[in-house]
Write a protein that holds these residues in place. Sequence first.
Motif, PDB file in Angstrom:
ATOM      1  N   TYR A 107       0.778  -1.496  -0.009  1.00 19.08           N
ATOM      2  CA  TYR A 107       0.160   0.185   0.078  1.00 19.08           C
ATOM      3  C   TYR A 107       0.806   1.254  -0.076  1.00 19.08           C
ATOM      4  O   TYR A 107       0.216   2.347   0.072  1.00 19.08           O
ATOM      5  N   LEU A 108       2.037   1.069  -0.017  1.00 13.51           N
ATOM      6  CA  LEU A 108       3.097   2.247  -0.041  1.00 13.51           C
ATOM      7  C   LEU A 108       3.713   2.224  -1.424  1.00 13.51           C
ATOM      8  O   LEU A 108       4.706   3.227  -1.237  1.00 13.51           O
ATOM      9  N   VAL A 109       3.209   2.036  -2.479  1.00 13.57           N
ATOM     10  CA  VAL A 109       3.489   2.318  -3.594  1.00 13.57           C
ATOM     11  C   VAL A 109       2.634   2.756  -4.647  1.00 13.57           C
ATOM     12  O   VAL A 109       1.379   2.740  -4.339  1.00 13.57           O
ATOM     13  N   ASP A 110       2.830   3.324  -5.751  1.00 13.76           N
ATOM     14  CA  ASP A 110       1.941   4.005  -6.569  1.00 13.76           C
ATOM     15  C   ASP A 110       2.534   3.943  -8.093  1.00 13.76           C
ATOM     16  O   ASP A 110       3.695   4.560  -8.160  1.00 13.76           O
ATOM     17  N   MET A 126       6.782   4.797  -2.151  1.00 15.53           N
ATOM     18  CA  MET A 126       8.282   4.183  -1.997  1.00 15.53           C
ATOM     19  C   MET A 126       9.005   4.249  -3.472  1.00 15.53           C
ATOM     20  O   MET A 126       9.886   4.558  -3.388  1.00 15.53           O
ATOM     21  N   ASN A 127       8.179   3.523  -4.185  1.00 17.19           N
ATOM     22  CA  ASN A 127       8.828   3.281  -5.652  1.00 17.19           C
ATOM     23  C   ASN A 127       9.192   4.519  -6.299  1.00 17.19           C
ATOM     24  O   ASN A 127      10.065   4.641  -7.048  1.00 17.19           O
ATOM     25  N   GLN A 128       8.551   5.630  -6.170  1.00 13.24           N
ATOM     26  CA  GLN A 128       8.687   6.850  -6.823  1.00 13.24           C
ATOM     27  C   GLN A 128       9.793   7.594  -6.062  1.00 13.24           C
ATOM     28  O   GLN A 128      10.531   8.644  -6.727  1.00 13.24           O
ATOM     29  N   LEU A 243      -5.205   0.569   5.888  1.00 13.31           N
ATOM     30  CA  LEU A 243      -5.302   1.678   6.647  1.00 13.31           C
ATOM     31  C   LEU A 243      -3.869   2.453   6.340  1.00 13.31           C
ATOM     32  O   LEU A 243      -3.965   3.690   6.740  1.00 13.31           O
ATOM     33  N   SER A 244      -2.917   1.750   6.120  1.00 12.76           N
ATOM     34  CA  SER A 244      -1.534   2.460   6.035  1.00 12.76           C
ATOM     35  C   SER A 244      -1.531   3.674   4.838  1.00 12.76           C
ATOM     36  O   SER A 244      -0.761   4.411   4.878  1.00 12.76           O
ATOM     37  N   ASN A 249      -0.640   9.130   3.571  1.00 14.01           N
ATOM     38  CA  ASN A 249      -1.112  10.523   3.051  1.00 14.01           C
ATOM     39  C   ASN A 249      -0.681  11.559   3.943  1.00 14.01           C
ATOM     40  O   ASN A 249      -0.579  12.856   3.617  1.00 14.01           O
ATOM     41  N   ASN A 250      -0.856  11.405   5.336  1.00 13.90           N
ATOM     42  CA  ASN A 250      -0.546  12.191   6.470  1.00 13.90           C
ATOM     43  C   ASN A 250       0.965  12.396   6.744  1.00 13.90           C
ATOM     44  O   ASN A 250       1.330  13.634   7.043  1.00 13.90           O
ATOM     45  N   ILE A 251       1.529  11.272   6.908  1.00 15.11           N
ATOM     46  CA  ILE A 251       2.923  11.374   7.509  1.00 15.11           C
ATOM     47  C   ILE A 251       3.895  10.797   6.392  1.00 15.11           C
ATOM     48  O   ILE A 251       5.152  10.907   6.576  1.00 15.11           O
ATOM     49  N   GLY A 252       3.473  10.416   5.102  1.00 13.80           N
ATOM     50  CA  GLY A 252       4.461   9.778   4.057  1.00 13.80           C
ATOM     51  C   GLY A 252       4.860   8.418   4.543  1.00 13.80           C
ATOM     52  O   GLY A 252       4.428   7.676   5.614  1.00 13.80           O
ATOM     53  N   TRP A 253       5.489   7.940   3.361  1.00 15.30           N
ATOM     54  CA  TRP A 253       5.736   6.192   3.602  1.00 15.30           C
ATOM     55  C   TRP A 253       6.881   5.813   4.752  1.00 15.30           C
ATOM     56  O   TRP A 253       6.631   4.844   5.300  1.00 15.30           O
TER      57      TRP A 253
END
Length: 539
Positions: A107-110, A126-128, A243-244, A249-253
């Motif tokens: 859930y921390l990649v896009d 994370m990937n970007q 929920l991560s 969105n609030n505190i970054g990956w």
Amino acid sequence: MFGSQTVFLLCITLISCSSGFVTNSHGMAKKPIPNALKTPERHTIEGNRPWRKCKSASSSLRFENLKLHSTNSNSEEDAGIVTVLPVVLPLLLVYISNQWSRSSLYYLVDFKNVGADGLNAAFTAMNQDIGFSEAQYGALASVAFTALFAITSLFAGGLADRYDRKLLTIGSACIWSLATFATAISTDYEQVLAARVLMGLACAFTTSSGYTLIRDLVPKERASLANSMYGSGVYLGGGLSSLSILLDNNIGWRGTCDVIAAYGLFAAALSIFILKKDPKMIEASDVVIDVNVKSDSTKMMQTNVEIEEEEEKKSAFSDVSEILSISSVQWLFAGSFVRFCSGLMIGVWAAPYYKLAFPDDASSYAVINALIVGLCGVTSGLVGGLVADKAASMAEESGWEKNAGRMIVPIVGSTLAIPAWWLTAHASTFDSAMTWLAIEYLVAECWFGPTVAVLQSEVGKKQGGVAQGLFTFTGAIGNLAPSVLGILYGQQMSADVSSSTVLSNLLANGVCAGYLLSAVFFAVSASKQIKGQETLKEA
């Protein structure tokens, strides 16, 4: 946009649900009869392998007395609470950390184009930020984690059979939490890869220790339910992983990884105080006391200890082959492998797929998926455990093999999951996709507790950790499926077909094929158990 207060409340709700299920889903429990007073149970359905003898009659009796002491109370209702809650709850909290740590990556990649939002994307994806491709993500999410996880799980089972399972549980939780911290401060793909491998090494120790502790401390008639409660950590941890996205969105990956690691250390610290001691370690201390007090029998006790050590050396090499020689267990592992493949493909690729198919509903997906995974997954597991225990009891009363009765649950669950997943993967609207996803979780996730209960009852008492290690290894090999899907996804991408359509077809075909094969293999395993019972009756 959801605020940090909403994230906090949802996280607390999911963990509270786990505690509520543990404390409210138990009724009256029968007081178990010490195994020393029962007729010996068979350890295989084949009827051609001798039962493994107790290493020491006195130490075996003491161990059974410990189990009896831990499962008795002044009332039948108290017995249910005392035997289940102190064992399952701390293990569950640690298992939630295990799953949250390993699954949050999904859930921390896009993989959307960076465009004008490059800086913001680097903060949340994370990937970007670090820079890696879809194929590298597939390897990172599966094979990188599996590298040591698969191998270590085999040794972890043997260690769980011989050493302090409480210490193994706490120590491994500390290591994977530190690995999560390491991920948060990584600056390139190689560093993330190394942290992921270390995490896989530590996570391999969890289930072998957890499930065998449950086997030794929980009455057998509650085996499926207790295993399902512990297994609900997969869904609660998965819900927190979903929920991560909101935390991201609030505190970054990077901040999200810090929060996850902090929870893991908290769960490990809490287990120091509330997790029951490993009964075999108490048994070992009793042996030392007996040797010191009963001086006349010291030589005999020393001889018994030497025999035990020699048997342990032999069993380290023979347990795996003995377990795999049981026909019903072979098919159980085969069914579990393809079932793991389906679940892991969903776990790794569902979030990227829904982001591609419904980009405007990303925040809604985070909340809804968390509720589906956390509530529907847990409900399916607990109901599956209850039904499996009831089916086992009814089968035994009817003269059938009780484990064959338990296997009805995963067979039916995998069969019903096929149309449910197909419909969610091909849904044209976000609402219909989430509806069918909830139905899929309700019917599919009932399989784990009954399957583990059957496995633990089919093997020898001193082989439980090794058997669970093999089961974990089976799931680890299943991590190859998401990697294969990622490779196929990259190869089939073209300008003529949308990426969401390609991923939808791959997920639908791959997951449904796994569900179908698992139902067939589980049915064959059940038939082998029935055949083995008939062979024993004829003998």
